[in-house]
Design a protein around this motif. Structure first.
Motif, short mmCIF file in Angstrom:
data_model
loop_
_atom_site.label_atom_id
_atom_site.label_comp_id
_atom_site.label_asym_id
_atom_site.label_seq_id
_atom_site.Cartn_x
_atom_site.Cartn_y
_atom_site.Cartn_z
N GLY A 12 -6.93 -11.54 3.92
CA GLY A 12 -5.83 -12.50 3.89
C GLY A 12 -4.52 -11.98 3.35
N TRP A 13 -4.41 -10.69 3.09
CA TRP A 13 -3.18 -10.12 2.57
C TRP A 13 -2.19 -9.84 3.71
CZ3 TRP A 13 -2.23 -9.30 -2.57
CH2 TRP A 13 -3.32 -9.33 -3.44
N VAL A 14 -0.92 -9.99 3.41
CA VAL A 14 0.16 -9.47 4.23
C VAL A 14 0.43 -8.08 3.66
CG1 VAL A 14 2.60 -9.71 4.84
CG2 VAL A 14 1.14 -11.74 4.67
N VAL A 15 0.39 -7.06 4.50
CA VAL A 15 0.46 -5.68 4.00
C VAL A 15 1.79 -5.03 4.36
CG1 VAL A 15 -0.61 -3.39 4.03
CG2 VAL A 15 -2.05 -5.45 4.19
N GLN A 16 2.40 -4.43 3.36
CA GLN A 16 3.60 -3.62 3.53
C GLN A 16 3.22 -2.19 3.17
OE1 GLN A 16 7.15 -4.23 4.38
NE2 GLN A 16 6.79 -2.04 4.54
N VAL A 45 0.87 -1.16 0.00
CA VAL A 45 0.00 0.00 0.00
C VAL A 45 0.91 1.21 0.00
CG1 VAL A 45 -1.70 1.33 1.31
CG2 VAL A 45 -1.89 -1.18 1.20
N ILE A 46 0.92 1.93 -1.12
CA ILE A 46 1.73 3.13 -1.24
C ILE A 46 0.83 4.32 -0.96
CG2 ILE A 46 3.10 4.59 -2.78
CD1 ILE A 46 4.07 2.02 -4.14
N VAL A 47 1.17 5.06 0.07
CA VAL A 47 0.35 6.18 0.53
C VAL A 47 1.06 7.50 0.22
CG1 VAL A 47 1.20 5.98 2.89
CG2 VAL A 47 -0.94 7.14 2.49
N GLY A 85 -5.08 3.28 7.41
CA GLY A 85 -5.28 2.09 8.23
C GLY A 85 -6.57 1.36 7.89
N ARG A 86 -7.57 2.08 7.36
CA ARG A 86 -8.82 1.45 6.93
C ARG A 86 -8.54 0.47 5.79
NH1 ARG A 86 -12.90 6.27 5.84
NH2 ARG A 86 -14.10 4.54 4.98
N LEU A 87 -7.73 0.88 4.83
CA LEU A 87 -7.37 -0.02 3.72
C LEU A 87 -6.54 -1.18 4.23
CD1 LEU A 87 -7.22 -0.80 0.75
CD2 LEU A 87 -5.33 0.84 0.50
N VAL A 88 -5.60 -0.91 5.12
CA VAL A 88 -4.76 -1.98 5.68
C VAL A 88 -5.64 -3.02 6.36
CG1 VAL A 88 -2.98 -2.50 7.40
CG2 VAL A 88 -2.72 -0.49 5.90
N ILE A 90 -0.02 -4.00 -5.88
CA ILE A 90 0.25 -2.68 -5.29
C ILE A 90 -1.00 -1.82 -5.43
CG2 ILE A 90 1.61 -0.55 -5.44
CD1 ILE A 90 3.92 -2.24 -6.61
N ILE A 91 -1.36 -1.15 -4.33
CA ILE A 91 -2.40 -0.12 -4.36
C ILE A 91 -1.73 1.19 -3.99
CG2 ILE A 91 -4.49 0.78 -3.27
CD1 ILE A 91 -5.38 -2.09 -2.80
N VAL A 92 -1.97 2.22 -4.79
CA VAL A 92 -1.50 3.57 -4.48
C VAL A 92 -2.73 4.37 -4.07
CG1 VAL A 92 -0.18 5.56 -5.27
CG2 VAL A 92 0.21 3.32 -6.34
N ALA A 93 -2.82 4.65 -2.77
CA ALA A 93 -4.01 5.34 -2.25
C ALA A 93 -3.69 6.03 -0.94
CB ALA A 93 -5.16 4.35 -2.06
N PRO A 94 -4.04 7.27 -0.78
CA PRO A 94 -4.50 8.14 -1.85
C PRO A 94 -3.34 8.49 -2.77
CG PRO A 94 -4.22 9.40 0.16
CD PRO A 94 -3.96 7.96 0.50
#
Length: 189
Positions: A32-36, A10-12, A22-25, A78-82
């Motif tokens: 089931g995702w491991v989040v970085q 998650v690129i913020v 943290g809502r997206l995390v 990868i999610i870029v948000a926002p």
């Protein structure tokens, strides 16, 4: 190296909804995702780094690692948000002047799915450089969630009123079910 599960980066960026990343995390972890979490240098001041590190069990990254530091797991998506106006334009141009942009620059070439959820106002969204950047990213297979039913730019100076309705879950849905593929087809589950 032992595989730890599906890894979502998650690129913020430094934009209005950033403090709520943290809502997206949490949504990703429930799926089931491991989040970085990776923050642009400006976004570090927008987010609660200790809280995100506690939630993910991983350091929030905002710079390239030093040679003696452990390598993070490779992203499956990868999610870029926002995603800010600046980051979207730099990503489309191939600029890699930060750790976050370096990751994004490589991702399409590595076949890593990227979903970009912008947070821009209408004055920025109508600019020709921005529209060209969105078109370029889409041409490379990057999913830019901009338009009806996705993220719709807000009038200038109204960003704070838009934060509560920011569609975090939409970005995760697009990673989980890329266009034309079921999750089983995408991740082999």
């Amino acid at each position: 190296m032992t595989r730890i599960g599906k890894v979502l980066y998650v690129i913020v960026c430094a934009a209005g909804p950033a403090p709520d990343v943290g809502r997206l995390v949490a949504l990703a972890q429930e799926g089931g995702w491991v989040v970085q979490v990776v923050a642009t240098p400006s976004a570090v001041d927008f987010i609660d780094v200790p809280e995100l590190e506690e939630r993910t069990g991983r350091p929030v990254r905002s710079r390239y690692r030093k040679p003696h530091e452990p390598k993070p797991p490779r992203a499956d998506a990868i999610i870029v948000a926002p995603a800010s106006y600046n980051t979207i334009n730099k990503f489309a141009q191939g600029v890699a002047d930060t750790y976050a942009l370096g990751l994004l620059s490589e991702a399409p070439g590595l076949g890593i799915p990227v979903v970009v959820l912008p947070f821009v106002n209408t004055a920025l969204a109508v600019r020709i450089p921005f529209r060209r950047s969105v078109d370029r990213l889409r041409a490379e297979g990057v999913r830019v969630l901009l338009g009806p039913g996705e993220f719709e730019p807000h009038p200038p100076s109204s960003g704070p009123e838009q934060i509560d309705g920011y569609p975090w879950a939409l970005a995760l849905e697009c990673v989980t079910r890329p266009q034309g593929q079921s999750p089983e087809e995408r991740f082999g589950d």
